[in-house]
Design an enzyme around this catalytic site. Structure first.
Site, PDB file in Angstrom:
ATOM      1  N   TYR A 109      39.106  36.415 -14.877  1.00 60.54           N
ATOM      2  CA  TYR A 109      40.454  35.945 -14.498  1.00 60.54           C
ATOM      3  C   TYR A 109      41.231  35.999 -15.657  1.00 60.54           C
ATOM      4  CZ  TYR A 109      44.594  33.889 -12.417  1.00 60.54           C
ATOM      5  OH  TYR A 109      45.821  33.831 -11.957  1.00 60.54           O
ATOM      6  N   GLU A 197      49.151  38.944 -13.949  1.00 58.96           N
ATOM      7  CA  GLU A 197      47.644  38.633 -13.451  1.00 58.96           C
ATOM      8  C   GLU A 197      46.703  39.850 -13.246  1.00 58.96           C
ATOM      9  OE1 GLU A 197      46.630  35.494 -10.025  1.00 58.96           O
ATOM     10  OE2 GLU A 197      46.746  37.167  -9.256  1.00 58.96           O
TER      11      GLU A 197
END
Length: 391
Positions: A109, A197
């Protein structure tokens, strides 16, 4: 402002982040064609919506054949997606992304967002990608790295390299990961994003570092610098009244109550909603018309509020400063004549020329019988809640 995943991928690619090939499609036939263009290998079909939880909702599907690609596309394009982020009403799906499957060895992530507690942009990274990062942060906070970035220097090289090593990258991959982190930061700052992101960032079994999903949100106050980003907005993903209010430069948020609020100023809006609740009712919206109320603006504001079928009454709470009370009163009366008030409209005005304003409203009483004046905010709240309860 939000954009779709495929648009976020385009931004990442522009800034040098490795993104796998994909096709944007709008019909089942186009989905089949995209599947065939990728050589008939396993593909993923993904709904493009402004909400997460797509996989759990059934709007991310693997297709091993052209028939499966068609079936997935038909399902997604003919159903609204309902997830924990959309509410029970769901969101429409009008565009899909078809991408070839990736042979994943490891998921990570990576994101940059605004940390308002620190007043700075912050890099967030974890070796636990592909899952809900909120749950990871709650259950295993030590697995989530949070590195504040210098407000002037941004992403410095040593930070990118350090994060890459702390995530477990080694040798050539560590160098590539550091470069990717730096490029993500460039994209974040260059576009005035509020979040950039990648989830997941993956290492394939062939040793390639690839961003297979992406999300960008942007600071709407900076969009005047990014017309190309502003043009990416998909109005079908927003509530129609939100779109209408935005075009009229009105600050509008729909709520679940029955009393519409028309105010000028965010603080006044909060106080108005509080006093409505204090008197046993619920606000139906937050609508701030700003400092200068015009007849056109008031008319559009009333039109937006009255478009909500749950609204049984309206409380107008205006403090006349820059816009004088008499001008505001004339604008309200003009709006009433144009669209008609079919529900009780209680008006509380205070400020410059308030006495003249009350005379204007009083003179319009016969013409607009549902228009009610109040002497102060408490009086206004009592009158509108009583009128709604009596309706």
């Amino acid at each position: 402002m939000k954009i779709h995943e495929f648009q976020s991928r385009q931004i990442l690619s522009k800034f040098g982040v490795n993104v796998p090939p994909a096709r944007v499609v709008y019909s089942p036939d186009e989905a089949v064609k995209a599947f065939e263009e990728f050589g008939g290998q396993m593909c993923v079909v993904k709904a493009q919506v402004y909400a997460g939880g797509r996989g759990k909702a059934g709007f991310v599907k693997l297709a091993h054949t052209a028939k499966e690609a068609r079936t997935a596309a038909e399902f997604m394009l003919s159903n609204r997606m309902v997830s924990v982020q959309t509410g029970p009403e769901g969101v429409p799906v009008s565009v899909l992304l078809v991408a070839p499957g990736v042979d994943i060895a490891r998921e990570y992530y990576l994101a940059i967002t605004i940390d308002r507690s620190r007043n700075t942009a912050t890099l967030i990274a974890s070796a636990e990608g592909g899952v809900e990062i909120e749950e990871v942060a709650k259950k295993s906070p030590e697995k989530v790295l949070k590195i504040p970035l210098h407000p002037m220097l941004g992403m410095q090289g040593y930070i990118a390299r350090d994060v890459a090593y702390r995530l477990g990258f080694k040798d050539k991959l560590a160098t590539e990961a550091a470069k990717l982190i730096a490029n993500l930061a460039k994209a974040f700052f260059a576009t005035d994003a509020s979040i950039a992101e990648i989830n997941p960032l993956v290492v394939t079994k062939a040793g390639e570092l690839v961003a297979i999903d992406a999300k960008f949100n942007f600071d709407e106050n900076a969009l005047f610098r990014h017309k190309e980003i502003e043009e990416m907005a998909d109005e079908s993903q927003e509530r129609p009244l939100d779109v209408r209010a935005k075009k009229a430069s009105l600050n509008y948020i729909a709520l679940d109550g029955t009393i519409g609020c028309l105010v000028n100023g965010a603080g006044l809006a909060m106080a108005t909603m509080d006093i409505i609740k204090l008197h046993g009712a619920e606000p139906a919206n937050f609508l701030d018309v700003g400092g200068g109320v015009t007849a056109e603006g008031a008319q559009e504001a009333f039109g937006i509020i009255l478009s909500d079928p749950n609204v049984k009454g309206i409380l107008v709470n205006i403090f006349g400063g820059i816009a004088k009370c008499d001008l505001i009163a004339e604008a309200l009366v003009s709006a009433g004549r144009s669209i008609g008030f079919k529900v009780p409209v209680v008006v509380r005005l205070e400020g410059t020329n308030v006495e003249k304003a009350r005379e204007i409203l009083s003179a319009a009483k016969q013409e607009l019988p549902t228009l009610v004046t109040a002497t102060d905010l408490t009086d206004a709240a009592e009158k509108v809640t009583a009128a709604v309860k009596a309706a």
